[in-house]
Design an enzyme around this catalytic site. Structure first.
Site, PDB file in Angstrom:
ATOM      1  N   CYS A  61       0.818  -1.224   0.000  1.00 23.19           N
ATOM      2  CA  CYS A  61       0.000   0.000   0.000  1.00 23.19           C
ATOM      3  C   CYS A  61       0.852   1.274   0.000  1.00 23.19           C
ATOM      4  CB  CYS A  61      -0.941  -0.002   1.195  1.00 23.19           C
ATOM      5  SG  CYS A  61      -1.974  -1.459   1.245  1.00 23.19           S
TER       6      CYS A  61
ATOM      7  N   HIS B 278      -3.166   6.923   3.221  1.00 24.45           N
ATOM      8  CA  HIS B 278      -3.632   5.665   2.637  1.00 24.45           C
ATOM      9  C   HIS B 278      -4.962   5.296   3.293  1.00 24.45           C
ATOM     10  CE1 HIS B 278      -4.128   1.662   1.407  1.00 24.45           C
ATOM     11  NE2 HIS B 278      -3.796   1.124   2.566  1.00 24.45           N
TER      12      HIS B 278
ATOM     13  N   ASN C 117     -10.329  -0.160   0.665  1.00 29.05           N
ATOM     14  CA  ASN C 117      -8.862  -0.089   0.604  1.00 29.05           C
ATOM     15  C   ASN C 117      -8.403  -0.566  -0.780  1.00 29.05           C
ATOM     16  OD1 ASN C 117      -6.103  -0.531   0.818  1.00 29.05           O
ATOM     17  ND2 ASN C 117      -6.206  -1.454   2.851  1.00 29.05           N
TER      18      ASN C 117
HETATM   19  N1  COA Z   1     -18.236  -8.729  10.086  1.00 22.52           N
HETATM   20  C1  COA Z   1     -18.640  -9.050  11.326  1.00 22.52           C
HETATM   21  N2  COA Z   1     -17.803  -9.374  12.317  1.00 22.52           N
HETATM   22  C2  COA Z   1     -16.488  -9.392  12.027  1.00 22.52           C
HETATM   23  C3  COA Z   1     -15.993  -9.070  10.759  1.00 22.52           C
HETATM   24  C4  COA Z   1     -16.936  -8.747   9.766  1.00 22.52           C
HETATM   25  N3  COA Z   1     -16.564  -8.439   8.526  1.00 22.52           N
HETATM   26  N4  COA Z   1     -14.657  -9.165  10.776  1.00 22.52           N
HETATM   27  C5  COA Z   1     -14.305  -9.517  12.012  1.00 22.52           C
HETATM   28  N5  COA Z   1     -15.422  -9.664  12.775  1.00 22.52           N
HETATM   29  C6  COA Z   1     -15.507 -10.046  14.172  1.00 22.52           C
HETATM   30  C7  COA Z   1     -14.306 -10.810  14.659  1.00 22.52           C
HETATM   31  O1  COA Z   1     -14.381 -12.165  14.293  1.00 22.52           O
HETATM   32  C8  COA Z   1     -14.397 -10.600  16.142  1.00 22.52           C
HETATM   33  O2  COA Z   1     -15.331 -11.502  16.672  1.00 22.52           O
HETATM   34  P1  COA Z   1     -15.080 -12.241  18.075  1.00 22.52           P
HETATM   35  O3  COA Z   1     -15.005 -11.113  19.074  1.00 22.52           O
HETATM   36  O4  COA Z   1     -16.272 -13.105  18.209  1.00 22.52           O
HETATM   37  O5  COA Z   1     -13.795 -12.969  17.895  1.00 22.52           O
HETATM   38  C9  COA Z   1     -14.983  -9.190  16.262  1.00 22.52           C
HETATM   39  O6  COA Z   1     -15.564  -8.891  14.992  1.00 22.52           O
HETATM   40  C10 COA Z   1     -13.978  -8.135  16.610  1.00 22.52           C
HETATM   41  O7  COA Z   1     -12.825  -8.354  15.813  1.00 22.52           O
HETATM   42  P2  COA Z   1     -11.616  -7.355  15.828  1.00 22.52           P
HETATM   43  O8  COA Z   1     -10.530  -7.913  14.959  1.00 22.52           O
HETATM   44  O9  COA Z   1     -11.284  -6.952  17.223  1.00 22.52           O
HETATM   45  O10 COA Z   1     -12.272  -6.100  15.088  1.00 22.52           O
HETATM   46  P3  COA Z   1     -11.659  -4.710  14.857  1.00 22.52           P
HETATM   47  O11 COA Z   1     -12.541  -3.688  15.419  1.00 22.52           O
HETATM   48  O12 COA Z   1     -10.199  -4.680  15.186  1.00 22.52           O
HETATM   49  O13 COA Z   1     -11.744  -4.580  13.261  1.00 22.52           O
HETATM   50  C11 COA Z   1     -10.403  -4.777  11.272  1.00 22.52           C
HETATM   51  C12 COA Z   1     -11.096  -5.526  12.418  1.00 22.52           C
HETATM   52  C13 COA Z   1      -9.763  -5.802  10.351  1.00 22.52           C
HETATM   53  C14 COA Z   1     -11.441  -3.985  10.522  1.00 22.52           C
HETATM   54  C15 COA Z   1      -9.332  -3.819  11.880  1.00 22.52           C
HETATM   55  O14 COA Z   1      -8.526  -4.516  12.767  1.00 22.52           O
HETATM   56  C16 COA Z   1      -8.473  -3.184  10.825  1.00 22.52           C
HETATM   57  O15 COA Z   1      -8.916  -2.360  10.064  1.00 22.52           O
HETATM   58  N6  COA Z   1      -7.176  -3.506  10.818  1.00 22.52           N
HETATM   59  C17 COA Z   1      -6.235  -2.923   9.891  1.00 22.52           C
HETATM   60  C18 COA Z   1      -6.438  -3.530   8.547  1.00 22.52           C
HETATM   61  C19 COA Z   1      -5.652  -2.841   7.491  1.00 22.52           C
HETATM   62  O16 COA Z   1      -5.501  -1.658   7.513  1.00 22.52           O
HETATM   63  N7  COA Z   1      -5.155  -3.621   6.553  1.00 22.52           N
HETATM   64  C20 COA Z   1      -4.497  -3.170   5.391  1.00 22.52           C
HETATM   65  C21 COA Z   1      -3.195  -2.581   5.684  1.00 22.52           C
HETATM   66  S1  COA Z   1      -2.674  -1.670   4.319  1.00 22.52           S
END
Ligand code: COA
Length: 331
Positions: free
Chosen positions: A116, A256, A286
């Protein structure tokens, strides 16, 4: 006496596939909801490339628009740097496909993989090659088809990514505007938190993925989230110090686009209101390295930018990589 010049962005362009994939569409594919995706990421919809369309078509469309916007002839382009982690082929490179499609017969061409952060990495290369006098007009095209690299059964990743292309022409500018400074970095030690295997992968890596899904994105979302929130503000502070500039002098930050909460965290750390942090996440998701040039093109077309405006471009991504650039807008 030779005139002092810098390297500046003199034209931008972008392109998207026709088809959109909304959160409501995803609700039918995987256990998720529009409410969860909107609240946790800020994304409502993203574009999805047709399975019969090469990414090079999108990349070439964005490139042609950027060259037209720059007001130069395509034959004047002497280098094409394409940034992508989802090329149609490893060989020929995406840059070579674009060179052919747009008829840039005088250009050398190669691809860069900094995930990215690709556009910011390419910007530094272009700056060096122009300021040193090696090249005159460089086309950077950042294009991604990430929906081809996700497992649509994995709700942790498939709701985040989309497809699109952004391009910019970098040339000599002699009016004091241009790229002031670029600061790049990488933390290879953390590379395993976001992976896309190619010709080889470890057994451990394969075990993280679904059956038959050996070449899709796997990500430890919360690790990336913490890294991204911190590095966005740290890289911004580094570039301000390097350029001896205060954050109040910056008109907009172009980050980004990964997750609106990452942008909000970084803005808070920097003490910058969200009105000065550009975002189009809601409609694009993204799109990896394409996100910054697409945002610049949108802002330019919306007439939000004036010549001399100071902007920060800041990105992070797989690798892990990061980078920031301070640009004085040249158009
Ligand atoms: N829909 C519903 N629930 C979801 C889900 C979705 N699409 N994706 C994850 N969950 C669930 C998880 O399984 C978890 O459930 P659990 O508590 O029963 O285990 C719960 O939601 C919370 O998960 P968590 O990972 O703590 O959520 P979060 O608030 O951190 O959000 C991301 C997850 C991936 C959106 C976030 O961590 C993120 O944006 N990370 C950076 C990603 C990124 O920038 N990547 C590219 C880099 S260039």
């Amino acid at each position: 006496m030779t005139k002092h010049f810098k390297a500046g962005i003199i034209g931008t362009g972008s392109a998207f596939p026709e088809k959109k994939l909304t959160n409501f569409d995803l609700e039918k594919m995987v256990e998720t909801s529009d409410e969860w995706i909107s609240k946790r990421t800020g994304i409502k919809e993203r574009f999805i490339i047709d399975e019969n369309m090469p990414l090079s078509v999108l990349a070439s469309e964005a490139s042609k628009k950027a060259v037209e916007d720059a007001g130069i002839n395509v034959e004047d382009i002497d280098l094409i740097i394409a940034t992508t982690i989802t090329p149609d082929y490893l060989s020929p490179s995406l840059a070579c496909c674009v060179q052919k499609d747009i008829g840039a017969i005088n250009a050398a061409a190669f691809d860069v993989n900094a995930a990215c952060t690709g556009f910011v990495y390419a910007l530094q290369m272009a700056q060096g090659l122009i300021v040193s006098g090696i090249h005159k007009n460089i086309l950077i095209v950042s294009a991604e088809a990430l929906t081809r690299a996700v497992d649509f059964k994995d709700r942790n990743t498939c709701v985040l990514f989309g497809d699109g292309a952004g391009a910019a022409v970098i040339s000599r500018v002699e009016d004091g505007t241009g790229i002031e400074s670029v600061h790049l970095g990488a933390i290879g030690e953390m590379g395993s938190v976001l992976t896309i295997p190619c010709f080889y992968s470890t057994e451990e890596d394969r075990s993280k993925r679904g059956e038959g899904m050996d070449r899709v994105i796997w990500m430890d979302g919360s690790e990336v989230f913490v890294f991204a929130s911190r590095i966005m503000s740290d890289a911004t502070i580094s570039i301000l110090e390097k350029a001896n500039t205060h954050i109040d002098d910056i008109k907009y930050i172009f980050p980004h686009q990964a997750n609106i909460r990452i942008l909000q965290n970084a803005a808070k750390r920097l003490g910058v209101p969200m009105e000065r942090v550009y975002s189009n996440l809601e409609t694009t998701g993204n799109i990896s390295s394409a996100s910054i040039p697409v945002c610049l093109d949108e802002a330019s077309k919306k007439k939000m930018l004036q010549k001399g405006d100071k902007l920060i471009l800041v990105a992070f991504g797989g690798g892990l990589t990061y980078g920031a650039s301070l640009v004085s807008w040249s158009k």
